[in-house]
Every structure is written in C-alpha cells, then in structure tokens.
Design an enzyme around this catalytic site. Structure first.
Site, short mmCIF file in Angstrom:
data_model
loop_
_atom_site.label_atom_id
_atom_site.label_comp_id
_atom_site.label_asym_id
_atom_site.label_seq_id
_atom_site.Cartn_x
_atom_site.Cartn_y
_atom_site.Cartn_z
N CYS A 139 53.62 16.62 38.32
CA CYS A 139 53.15 16.57 36.94
C CYS A 139 53.30 17.97 36.31
CB CYS A 139 51.69 16.12 36.90
SG CYS A 139 50.54 17.35 37.58
N CYS A 190 51.29 20.76 38.20
CA CYS A 190 51.91 21.14 39.47
C CYS A 190 53.25 21.83 39.26
CB CYS A 190 52.05 19.91 40.37
SG CYS A 190 50.43 19.26 40.85
N HIS A 245 45.52 18.09 43.44
CA HIS A 245 46.76 17.36 43.69
C HIS A 245 47.38 17.87 44.99
CE1 HIS A 245 47.76 16.01 39.31
NE2 HIS A 245 46.45 15.91 39.57
N GLU A 268 50.34 18.93 45.67
CA GLU A 268 51.13 20.15 45.50
C GLU A 268 50.23 21.38 45.40
OE1 GLU A 268 53.25 16.92 42.95
OE2 GLU A 268 51.20 17.40 43.57
#
Length: 144
Positions: free
Chosen positions: A76, A79, A46, A48
C-alpha cells in the site's frame, strides 16, 4: 517468496489479512513480518512495516541497502513509502492489489522520479498461491 507465504499463513491462522513479507540482505534473511493490525490494534502493523523494523534492528540502522523484500501482495502507500525511505533496492511481489497497490496497480510510488530513491519491482512470483490465500481468507471471513 515461499518464506513470505509462510508468514502470510501465520497471519491467516490468527484471523489477520494474510500478507507476509521477508527481507533478504546479501543472501541472509534479516527481517520477517506478517499482518498484525487486529492483534496489535495498530493500523501501521502491516507485514512490510514489521519486516522493515526487524531488518533495521538487525543491521543497526535505517538504511536497508543491498536488500530485497519479498511480499505476497503489492504494498500500500504507507508501505511503499517505508520501502523508499529505508532504501530497499528491490521488491519482489507475488500478486497485485488492484484496490490499494502502490507499486504500479493504482499508482507507482516506488518509481517516482521526484523521489531521491527508486525501487526495482518484480511482479508475479508464486502469484497464484499469493492470490489464493487472500481469496481463501475473505471467503472464510464472509462465511463466519
């Protein structure tokens, strides 16, 4: 947030869900990332997470004290957990994620009094632009 949007557009151009993240420490960009889950075949890739790894490498440690993350879409649970564990002080979020958001939309992991670190959250910075890139991406994906 404009730099995070630039990262999101990189994801968009590679058919990845267009989320971008930038980490700033003492006024300097120390980490950038955009989604690469499809490219890397990695569910943890992801925006992040990539930005946190880069920032940790830059600082030479896992504590990202005095750092601010700018991210186009609400993080999410994975993260949000990484944000807590890396000790990021503040997260500036473009748009909420009503399906997966864990900084206040579904749950708020980053302000849970049971954890040893809490994160300040700001929502709505360049919200329309951050939301629109997601809409454009999924429209394009449906038409494909």
């Amino acid at each position: 947030m404009r730099l995070a949007l630039e990262e999101a557009y990189k994801a968009f151009s590679t058919y990845e869900v267009p989320v971008g993240a930038v980490i700033v420490n003492n006024g300097k960009v120390i980490g950038r990332g955009y989604n690469k889950r499809e490219t890397l075949k990695d569910p943890t890739a992801h925006a992040e997470m990539i930005a946190i790894k880069e920032a940790s490498q830059y600082l030479g440690g896992w504590r990202l004290l005095n750092s601010i993350m700018y991210v186009t879409i609400e993080p999410c649970s994975m993260c949000a957990g990484a944000i807590i564990n890396s000790r990021i002080d503040r997260v500036v979020i473009g748009a909420k994620d009503p399906k997966m958001g864990c900084c206040g939309s579904i749950i708020n992991l980053v302000d849970n009094p049971s954890f040893n670190h809490r994160v300040d959250i700001t929502f709505g910075i360049l919200e329309e632009e951050c939301s629109q890139i997601m809409k454009d991406f999924f429209k394009k994906l449906r038409n494909r």
